[in-house]
Design an enzyme around this catalytic site. Sequence first.
Site, PDB file in Angstrom:
ATOM      1  N   GLU A 151      -1.465 -12.134  -7.125  1.00 18.34           N
ATOM      2  CA  GLU A 151      -2.408 -13.083  -7.731  1.00 18.34           C
ATOM      3  C   GLU A 151      -2.619 -12.824  -9.216  1.00 18.34           C
ATOM      4  OE1 GLU A 151      -2.643 -15.227  -5.761  1.00 18.34           O
ATOM      5  OE2 GLU A 151      -3.244 -14.655  -3.766  1.00 18.34           O
ATOM      6  N   THR A 189       4.410 -15.412   0.873  1.00 23.06           N
ATOM      7  CA  THR A 189       3.825 -14.712   2.007  1.00 23.06           C
ATOM      8  C   THR A 189       3.641 -15.724   3.125  1.00 23.06           C
ATOM      9  OG1 THR A 189       2.653 -13.181   0.559  1.00 23.06           O
ATOM     10  CG2 THR A 189       1.860 -13.351   2.811  1.00 23.06           C
ATOM     11  N   HIS A 213      -4.521  15.313   0.724  1.00 21.19           N
ATOM     12  CA  HIS A 213      -3.694  15.627   1.899  1.00 21.19           C
ATOM     13  C   HIS A 213      -2.587  16.633   1.593  1.00 21.19           C
ATOM     14  CE1 HIS A 213      -5.627  12.150   3.791  1.00 21.19           C
ATOM     15  NE2 HIS A 213      -5.063  12.488   4.925  1.00 21.19           N
ATOM     16  N   SER A 238       4.630 -14.518 -14.024  1.00 24.26           N
ATOM     17  CA  SER A 238       3.327 -14.954 -14.527  1.00 24.26           C
ATOM     18  C   SER A 238       3.398 -16.260 -15.310  1.00 24.26           C
ATOM     19  CB  SER A 238       2.740 -13.854 -15.431  1.00 24.26           C
ATOM     20  OG  SER A 238       2.573 -12.649 -14.719  1.00 24.26           O
TER      21      SER A 238
END
Length: 401
Positions: free
Chosen positions: A379, A162, A354, A136
């Site tokens: 982000e 990415t 589930h 950060s």
Amino acid sequence: MTRLAQTAGLNDVQREILSTVRDFVDKEIIPVATGLEHRDEYPTEIVEGLKELGLFGLMIPEEYGGLGESLLTYALCVEEIARGWMSVSGIINTHFIVAYMLKQHGTQEQKDTFLPRMALGEVRGAFSMSEPALGSDVSAITSKGVRDGEEYVLNGQKMWLTNGGTSSLVAVLCRSDEGHPEGTAPHKSMTTFLVEKEPGFGEVRPGLTIPGKIDKMGYKGVDTTELIMDGLRIPANRVLGGTTGRGFYQMMDGVEVGRVNVAARGCGVAQRAFELGVSYAQQRQTFGKPIAQHQAIQFKLAEMATKVEAAHAMMVNAARKKDSGERNDLEAGMAKYLASEYCKEVVEDAFRIHGGYGFSKEYEIERLYREAPMLLIGEGTAEIQKMIIGRRLLEEYRIQG
């Protein structure tokens, strides 16, 4: 209500685009996503389909061959795609941020060179701020670009790209002390460099190496990599905007828009988790009736649906604020924070519905359970969002006198 997260006030073009994307997600992404994810396989056919739909140029102006759509339209498309498979939305997101930065801050030559090919998906973008020793704290960047005649020489190691392997254009944030004397605030001595490269791994151009894919808990399929610059030379005309020292502001503008995107991804994953949970609850029986008829499960479904609706509303508000030309860092921070946290909670509740089957790789919820945590840090972490929100609130509510 036919389903959650409806958006009021859309025009006919927006509704048609979203209908087309949703149909593509249902037919081309959801049926194959879990298999591709388990194999950590890049979704080549899906990406080609998105190129044909024009999604790589969705927000690129029409004069450069794009569709010229709004951030809201883009965010709603991302929401649909993330509902199918979050990794695919990540492939588009980094490309979109670089295109946005070029549109907002690039020189005319840079726009003319890259945006038409980016609109077609022929040039695909990635951006790079983080480094191995920082997360950060962007001001702690150590990668550096030094002027040498009509070129810059870049050295340093970047992390968490990415599209690092599949991209052909990377926006890289580095220090550049040229024209910025010693003692200049760190954020005023950073520059964004536009680095062109060949897709792939290894040495992708002289002085630039993409070592390989980082093995991750989730968010698979999409390639996440390091980037190593060792005497990488790029022309001076590849400084974004043509002037050094503006990189921090350019990147933060891109990340601010990217936070709306991450919020949209959180909304999409949460929607899918709710769909899986409410469907399974009506099929699974205990004590002689579907578990959906048990009050405990109904309470859980009610909480999940409310969180999906709330996150979607905040995401839409942040996108519309940005589209209006107003500052939206407060709204984007709130939307990203809430959507990512609610996504984690909705996915976990669907996982609990589930029961033991949620732990099986045969069930889609297992994949979502591993994907949701990435949104908590992408982000900007929740703590960073809270800092942004808190500072902006103090600006708005400052006591006078």
